[in-house]
Design a protein around this motif. Structure first.
Motif: not given
Length: 68
Positions: A2, A6, A37-39, A41-42
């Motif tokens: 991103r 990263d 962010s992956s957070t 998405v989770r």
């Protein structure tokens, strides 16, 4: 990837992979997904709500249409 943060992180991992003989490919994030962010998405994924609540449907373009 991103952003440059990263890139720095992934570059270090790529160096380790290289020492193991594993190639690394860097893929830039689509601009409309760069802020995700992956957070996030989770969090959204664990919420069990339909995808229309923030997550774009990106799976099919990545893997293509079903075969057969």
């Amino acid at each position: 990837m991103r952003n440059t943060t990263d890139l720095r992180t992934e570059y270090r991992l790529a160096a380790m992979n290289q020492s193991l003989g594993v190639p690394t490919v860097f893929l830039p994030a689509q601009p409309e997904l760069a802020a995700m962010s992956s957070t996030a998405v989770r969090t959204l994924g664990s919420d069990l709500r339909p995808r229309s609540h923030g997550l774009p449907d990106i799976g099919e373009p990545l893997v293509g249409p079903p075969v057969g």
